[in-house]
Design a protein around this motif. Sequence first.
Motif, PDB file in Angstrom:
ATOM      1  N   VAL A  92     -16.767   1.858  -2.454  1.00 32.74           N
ATOM      2  CA  VAL A  92     -15.582   1.442  -1.715  1.00 32.74           C
ATOM      3  C   VAL A  92     -15.260   2.433  -0.599  1.00 32.74           C
ATOM      4  O   VAL A  92     -14.761   2.065   0.460  1.00 32.74           O
ATOM      5  CB  VAL A  92     -14.409   1.220  -2.682  1.00 32.74           C
ATOM      6  N   VAL A  93     -15.618   3.709  -0.844  1.00 36.20           N
ATOM      7  CA  VAL A  93     -15.443   4.693   0.220  1.00 36.20           C
ATOM      8  C   VAL A  93     -16.367   4.346   1.378  1.00 36.20           C
ATOM      9  O   VAL A  93     -16.029   4.503   2.554  1.00 36.20           O
ATOM     10  CB  VAL A  93     -15.711   6.112  -0.322  1.00 36.20           C
ATOM     11  N   ALA A 110      -3.508   6.485  -2.483  1.00 34.75           N
ATOM     12  CA  ALA A 110      -2.502   5.415  -2.424  1.00 34.75           C
ATOM     13  C   ALA A 110      -2.146   5.128  -0.977  1.00 34.75           C
ATOM     14  O   ALA A 110      -2.026   3.969  -0.564  1.00 34.75           O
ATOM     15  CB  ALA A 110      -1.269   5.814  -3.218  1.00 34.75           C
ATOM     16  N   GLU A 111      -2.031   6.198  -0.192  1.00 31.25           N
ATOM     17  CA  GLU A 111      -1.711   5.992   1.219  1.00 31.25           C
ATOM     18  C   GLU A 111      -2.812   5.223   1.919  1.00 31.25           C
ATOM     19  O   GLU A 111      -2.561   4.332   2.733  1.00 31.25           O
ATOM     20  CB  GLU A 111      -1.488   7.342   1.903  1.00 31.25           C
ATOM     21  N   ARG A 112      -4.066   5.598   1.541  1.00 30.76           N
ATOM     22  CA  ARG A 112      -5.194   4.917   2.169  1.00 30.76           C
ATOM     23  C   ARG A 112      -5.170   3.424   1.806  1.00 30.76           C
ATOM     24  O   ARG A 112      -5.399   2.556   2.651  1.00 30.76           O
ATOM     25  CB  ARG A 112      -6.497   5.555   1.703  1.00 30.76           C
ATOM     26  N   ILE A 113      -4.879   3.157   0.526  1.00 30.67           N
ATOM     27  CA  ILE A 113      -4.823   1.748   0.103  1.00 30.67           C
ATOM     28  C   ILE A 113      -3.798   0.997   0.930  1.00 30.67           C
ATOM     29  O   ILE A 113      -4.062  -0.066   1.491  1.00 30.67           O
ATOM     30  CB  ILE A 113      -4.438   1.639  -1.402  1.00 30.67           C
ATOM     31  N   TYR A 123      -2.492  -3.104   3.419  1.00 30.13           N
ATOM     32  CA  TYR A 123      -1.227  -3.815   3.557  1.00 30.13           C
ATOM     33  C   TYR A 123      -0.554  -3.630   4.911  1.00 30.13           C
ATOM     34  O   TYR A 123       0.292  -4.417   5.279  1.00 30.13           O
ATOM     35  CB  TYR A 123      -0.271  -3.389   2.445  1.00 30.13           C
ATOM     36  N   VAL A 124      -0.888  -2.550   5.604  1.00 30.13           N
ATOM     37  CA  VAL A 124      -0.170  -2.313   6.848  1.00 30.13           C
ATOM     38  C   VAL A 124      -0.959  -2.827   8.041  1.00 30.13           C
ATOM     39  O   VAL A 124      -0.462  -3.591   8.855  1.00 30.13           O
ATOM     40  CB  VAL A 124       0.155  -0.819   7.005  1.00 30.13           C
ATOM     41  N   LEU A 125      -2.226  -2.399   8.088  1.00 28.12           N
ATOM     42  CA  LEU A 125      -2.995  -2.715   9.288  1.00 28.12           C
ATOM     43  C   LEU A 125      -3.280  -4.199   9.491  1.00 28.12           C
ATOM     44  O   LEU A 125      -3.054  -4.714  10.584  1.00 28.12           O
ATOM     45  CB  LEU A 125      -4.300  -1.900   9.283  1.00 28.12           C
ATOM     46  N   PRO A 126      -3.758  -4.887   8.445  1.00 29.33           N
ATOM     47  CA  PRO A 126      -4.214  -6.254   8.749  1.00 29.33           C
ATOM     48  C   PRO A 126      -3.077  -7.170   9.203  1.00 29.33           C
ATOM     49  O   PRO A 126      -1.979  -7.023   8.760  1.00 29.33           O
ATOM     50  CB  PRO A 126      -4.790  -6.759   7.425  1.00 29.33           C
TER      51      PRO A 126
END
Lengths: 357, 528, 104, 87, 509
Positions: free
Chosen positions: B79-80, B517-520, B525-528
Motif C-alpha cells: 500500500v505504501v 492516520a493523517e496520510r489516510i 478523504y480530503v484530496l479526491p
Amino acid sequence: MIRALADDAVSGAATGAATGAATDLEIAALLWWAFDGLLALGLLGLAYQVVAGRQLFRSVVLFIIYGLLMAVAWARLAAPDLALAEAAIGAGLTGALLLSAYRNLIGTDGEEGPHAPITPPAGAPPMTVPRWAALFAAALAGLLVAGIGWVAVGLQPPEQTAGRLALEQLAESGVENPVTAVLLNFRSIDTIGEVVVLFVAFLAARVVAQELDHAGPGDWLRASQREPLLVGPLIAFIAPMAVLVTGYLLWAGGHQPGGAFQAGAVLAALAVLLRLTGRLRPRLEPTLLERSVLVGGVVLFSAIGLAGAGLAGAVLEYPPGWDYRLILLIETVLTLSIALPLALLFSGSGGLRQEVR
Amino acid sequence: MAGMEGVGMERVMGEWMATAGSVQQSLYQALPLITLIVSALTAVIIFGLRDHRRRQRTFWNLFGATIKLALVAVMVYAVVQGVVLTVSWPVLPGVTLRLSADPLALFFALLSAALWLLTTLYAIAYLENSGQRARFFGFFSLCVAATAGIALAGNLFTFFIFYEALTLATYPLVVHRGHPAALAAGRTYLRYTLGGGALLLCGVVGLYAGVGDQAFAPGGMEAVAAWAAESPRAATVVLALLLAGVAVKAALVPLHGWLPIAMVAPAPVSALLHAVAVVKAGAYGVIRIVQDVYGADLALELGVTPVLAAVAAVTILYGSLRALAQRDIKRRLAFSTVSQVSFITLGVAMGGAVGLVGGIVHLVHQGLMKITLFFCAGNYAEKLGIHRIDQLNGVGWRMPWTSVAFTIGALGMIGLPPLAGFISKWHLGLGAYQQGWYWIIGVLVCSTLLNAAYFLPVLRRIWLLPSPPGAPSERLRLRGRRLEAHPWLLWPPLITALAALFAGVLAASPISPLSWAERIVEQEYVLP
Amino acid sequence: METIDLIDLVSIGLLLLGALFFLTGTVGLLRFNNCFARLHALTKADNVGLGCIALGLMLQAESGWAVAKIALIWALAQLAATVSAHLIARFSLRLGGGVRRMPP
Amino acid sequence: MTLLYTGLAVFLLLNLLVGLMRVYFGPTAADRMLAALLFGTTTVAVLLLLAEAMALSALRDVALLFTLLAAVVALAFTRLPRRFKGR
Amino acid sequence: MSSEFADSGLMTAELLTASAELALPLVFFVPLLTALLVFWVGSTRAPWLPPLGAALTVAAAVVLIFGVANGGPQSHHLGGWQPPLGIELYADGFAAVMIALTAVVGLAVTLYAGPYLRGKGLSLEHFWPLWLIQWATLNGIFISADLFNLYVMLELLTLTGAPLAAMAADRAALSAALRYMLLALLGSLAYLLGVALLYGATGSLHLQEVGALLEADATAAIAAALITAGLFAKAAIFPLHIWLMPAHSNAPAPASAALSALVAKAVVYLVLRLWLWVFPVLLTAPMGWLIGGIGAVAIVYGAVQAMRQPRLKPVIAYSTIAQFGYLLLLLPLVVLPAAALPAWQGAAYHAVVHGLAKAAAFLAAGNMIYALGHDRLEGLRGLTPYLSVSMLALALAFASLMGMPPTGGFLSKWLLLSGAIAAEQWLWAAVVIVGGLLAAVYAFRVLAYVHAAPPSGWVELRAPRRLPRIMEWTPVVLALLALLLGVSGMPLLQLLAHGAPEIVTQWAE
C-alpha cells in the motif's frame, strides 16, 4: 314399496313386451337407483358403526360385512378388477387379520370377552376430544365433503383424458385388458412402487414384531389337538381350487379383469387358511427361497425395465413383439412376490414352514 | 506420437511457466484472503490438538500470529507502493465478497495482528493451568481472523459477514470459565450483539436493495448519494439502522450494557475484546459506514451525524461517570472503554479532516493503552489475587514493572502530554474548533477531568499508599524472591506501554500512527 | 325377449323361490331365540336360496363355461357353509353358550 | 329378465341390511359371525344377479372368490381363545 | 497434450451429459435394487454392499446433476409413452439440487449408520433395505412428474419412514412411529382425493400439463386445499406437526437425520413444486399470505418449543418445525415481481442448507447419545472434552440454522430477506429476522450447556464411550459443507436456474 316395485318389475318381465320399452327403462333406472341408494346407506351406516361402536368384536364383524358391500359397490361402479381385489383381500385377509388382532388384544389384556368395550390400554392417556373440537372437525369435514360433492357433480369431463388415451392405444400395449395395460405397461413404475410398498410393509412389520417379540415362542395359532371334523376335507378341496383360481386370474388378466394383484391375494388367502389350520407354521427368519420370492418380482420387473433402455429405447419399454410374453412372465413372478409378504404379514413372522403332522 | 508428445511437453512447460507466473501474481493479489486463511487455519489446527499438547499448541499459536503479522507487513509495503490488493468473488447474484487492503484497513489490520501476537504470548502464560485450552485458543484465533476480516472488508456485505462471525467466535471466549456468572454474561453479550446484528442486517439488506453491490468508496459511494437524493427517508432509515447495528459493539449508550458484564472472561479475552476485537469492530464500522458508504457530507446532510456525535458525547461522559463509581478494577476499566471508544465515533461524527484524524488515530492509541491496562490488571489478579481498587495499596513497589506499564496506560488515557491519548484528544479538539462544534471541546475537557478523577486515585494507591501489613509479598521480598509476573505476562504490557509512549512522543515521525492516520485522511478523504 | 319360453318360466320361478328362501333365512335369523335355532334356520335357507338362484341363472347363462362357473360357485358355497356352520356350532357349544343368553 | 335380476338384487340387499340388526344386537359372538356368513352368501347371490343384469361376466369371478374364501373368516373366528368359556 | 486433455475432458463432459437422461431412472432404481439385493444376501454376509450401493447411487446422482448443469432439464419418458398416458421423469435445477443434497446426506447416513446401530446393539438387517428404499423414494419424489406416481412415492416414503423411526426398540419410539404413520396415511388420502379431482378436471396427471390446463375454479381450489393439507400433515407443517417431535427424537440418530433432513423436506419440496408448477393460477396474494402466515406461526412456535426442551434431540426436532416455516415464506413472496427471484433462490437454498445442518446436528446428537448414553442437556456439563469434535459440528450446524454468517444458512436468510425488503414486505422481513433471533435463543441455550463447567462435586462415574472415528467426523463434514455453502452460493444457484418455474421467470426482464 320396493317389494311392490320389484313385483312390478317381475310381472313386467313376465309379460314380456306388453309394457313399452320406455317404461321398462324407467323402472330399471328406478330399481338401480334404489339399489345404489340402499348400498350407499348401508355402507355409511356400517362405516359409522365400525368407527363409533362401543364393542370391539361387533366392530370387527361389521367391518367384514363392510368389505362385502364394498365389493358390491365396486361391482356397481363397473370396476370388476377392484371388486376382485376387494373380495380377495376383504374375505381372505382383512377379516382373518382383524379377528387375529382381536385375539391378540384380549390375549394381552386378559379377562375380556368378545363383548369387551373398547378401552385404551392401561396407562395410556384418555383419548377424549373436547366436544367443540369434535363438532368443529365434523363441520369442517362435512363442508369438505359437500364441497367435493358439489364440485364433482359440476365437473365438465375434459375432452381428452389419459384414460381415453389408454383405451385408444390399448392395441400397442400387448394385452387386451386396459387395467393390465395401465399397470404393466403404461404406468408400470407405479406398479413397481406398489409392490415395493408391500415389501416395505413386510419389513416394517418385521421391525415392529422383532422389537416387541410378538413372534416369539408363544404361537397362539398352533393347531389344536383335535381338529374339527370337516376342516381336513375342506382344505383338501379348497387348496387346489385356490391354486387353480390363482392361475386362472393370472391368465385372465391379459384380456379380462384379473391379474397379479388379485391372484396374489388369493394365494395369500390360501396361505392364511393353511396358517389358521396349523398346516403352516411361522419361522423367525425367511429362507433363501422366501427371500428370493419376496424380492423376485421387483427385481425381475426392474431388470426387464432397465434392459428396455438398451433393447427398446426407454426404461420400462418392452422390446417390440415381446410385450405380451414379458408381461405374463412379470405377472407370474409378481403374483408370488405379492402373495408371500401378505401371508407373512398375517403370520407376523419372517418365514413359514410346513407343519409335519 | 513421441514427437508430438515432445512438442506437447514443451508447450505444457511453457504454459506451466506462464501459469506459475500468474499464480504468483494472483497469490500476491490474494494476500488479504491468505491472511484470513492463515488465522482460520491456525484455529483449525489448534482445535484438532488434544488439550495436553501444550508445546505444539504454543508453536502453532505463535507461528500463526507471526505469519499473519508478516503478511500484513507485506500488504503495508504494497500500500505504501500505492497498490491496493483486492480479492473478490461472487457469493450470490449481485453480491460479492470483497477483501481490500486499503490504508485504513491495514491500519486496523496491523493493530490487530500486532496485538494478537502479544496477547497470544500473554494468554499462553495466563491460562497455563486452566482447562479447555484447545477450545480457548481455537476460538481466540478465530476471533482474530474475524477481526482481520472486518479490517480488510471491501464492502458492506463482507463487513457484515465478519462482524457477525466475530460474535460467534467471541461467545465461547466470554463463557470460557463456564460458571453461572460467565454463562449469564454470555447470554447478555448475545442479547446485545445478536440484536445489533439483526439491526445491521436490516440496514445492509436495505442498502443493497437500494443501491446494489458497491465497494467501499472513500468519501461515500456515488450510488448512495444518488439514492439518497431520490429517497432521502429510506436512506436515512438505513443509515440509522446501520449505525444502530454497529453501535452495539461500539458500546454507545444505551447499547453498552454487555461490555461491563463481559468482564467475567479471562483477562486476555478482556484485553482482546476492549482493545482489538469487538469494541474496535464497532468503532471501525462507524468509520466505514459514515465515511466510505455515505460520506460525511451526506450523513451530515441527512442529519444523522449530529445525533451520532451527541450520543457519542453522552457516552463519553456517562462512561466516565460510571467508571468513577466502580470498585472493581476491571469494571472501572470497562466503563473507561465505553467512554474512550466513543472518541473514535465522535471524531468520525463531527466530520472534517482534523477531527477524523483524531478519531482514526485513537483507534490505535486507545487499543495500545487499554490493552496495557488490561494486561496489568490481569497480572495483578494472577500474581496477587487483587481484583478491587482498594486492594491496590502499595502494589507499585511489589510489582514495579507492571505498575510502570499501568501508569503509562492510565496517564495516556487521561490525555497527559506527550502520551498517545493527548495526541488523539488534541486532534479531536482541533477538529471541533474547525467545524465550529465548540460544545465538543467542553465535553473533551469534562471527560479529561473525569478520567483524571478515576485514574489518579488508582495511581495514588499504587505508588503512594503503603501496602497493608502482612501482605504475602512482604514476606517474599524479605526472602529476596522476585515478585514480578512471569516474563510472558510481563513483556506484553511493557511493549504496549512503550508503544503508547512512543506513539505520543514520536507522533511527528513518519512511521507514527498519527502520520499514518493523517496520510489516510489526506489521501482518501480530503484530496479526491 | 319377445316370447317367454318354458326355460324362462322355470328360471323365473327358481329365482323367486331362491329369494323366498333368503327371506326365510333372514326372518329366522332375526326371530329365532337362540344361536342353534338361528343356525338351523339360516344355513339351510341360504344354501337352498343360493342354489335356486344359481340354478335359475344357469338356465339363462350364455355359455357352458358360465354354467360351469356358477355350478362351481354353488358347490363351493355349499362346502364352505357346511364347514362354517359346523365350526360355529361347535364353538358355540364349547362355550356353553347359545341357549343361555350372554349379558351384552 | 334384467328387471327381474335387478329387483331381486334390491330385495336381497334389503334382506341383508335388515339382517344387520342381528349383528348389532348379538348377543353372542357366534350370532354375529352367523349373520356375517349369511351375508357372504347373500352377497354372492347379489353378485351373480348383477353379473347378469349388468352383463359383466367378470363379477362371477368375484362371487367365486367370495365362496372360495368364505371359510377363512369362519376358521379365524373359531381360532378365538376358549378362555371366555363360562362368561 | 494439454489440448488432448481438454478434448478428452470435453468428451467426458459430452458423455456425461448424454448419459444424464439414463441416470434419471437410475437414481431411483439403483438404490432400490441395492436394497433388495442387500435383503436377499443378508447384511451380515455382505457388509460392503450398502456402502457400494450408496456410492453407485451417488455416482448416478452426479451424472444426472452434471447433465442438468450442462444440458438443462433432463427428461425420460418411462416405457416410451408420452406424458398424458405414460409417466415422465423430469429433473430440473430444483430437483437436481435436492438430489445433490440427498446424495450428500444419504452418503453420510450410510457411513454413520453401520457403526452407530451396531454400537447400540440394534440390528442392521432391516435398516439397510428400508433406508436404501427410502433413498430411492426420495429421488423418485424429486424427479417424478406425475401426480399419481408421486402418491405412490409418498406412500413409500411414509412406510419406510415409520419403521426407521420405530427402530430404537422402545415403546415410545413405537407409538411415535405409529402416530406418524397414521397421520401420514391420512395425509396421503387427502392428497389422493385432490389428485382425483385434478384428474377429473383436466384428464391428466402430468404435472406441467395439469398446471397448463387448470383454471382457477372451485375444483382447483378444493383440490389444492386437499393436497396442501395432506402434504402439510406429512411434512409436519405447523398445526399438523404433532407427530414430528416424538418420531424424530425417538428414532435412532441416523434415521432422525434422514427423516428431518430429507424425508419431511421432500414433502415440503413437493408442496413448493405443486404450488409453483401446478397451482400458480391459484396463487393470489391472499392465498400466499395464508400459507406464509402458517409458515410464520410455525417459525415462532417451533422455536419457542425448542427453547423449552430438556433433551437435545427434541430441540433439534422442534427446530425442524420452525425451519420449514421459512420454506413456506416463498409463497407470499413469489407473487411479487421484486421478490420472486431472490425468494425462490432463498427457499431452495434454505432447503439444501437446512438439510446439511440438520443432518449434522442429529448425527452430533447421536454421537452424544452413543458416548454418554443419553441426550439430556444437563448432562453435557463438563463433558465436552470427550465430545469436542461433535460439539463443534453441533455448533456449526446451529450457526447455520440460525442464519449466522459465514454459513450457508445466512445466505438463504439474506436472499429471503432481500426479497422481502425489495418488495417492501416488512412483515415477512420481520419474520425472517425474528426467526433467526429465536433460533439463536435455542441454539445458544444448548451451546451454553456445552460450555458450562461441570457442577461442583462432579465425579465422573463412567468414562464416556469412545466414538468410532467415522462417527466422529461425519457430522463435522456435513457441518463444514453447510459452512462452505456460505462462502459462495453461485454454483448451487446456477444449477437451480435450469428450469425455474414460470411464475419466477416471468419477471426476469
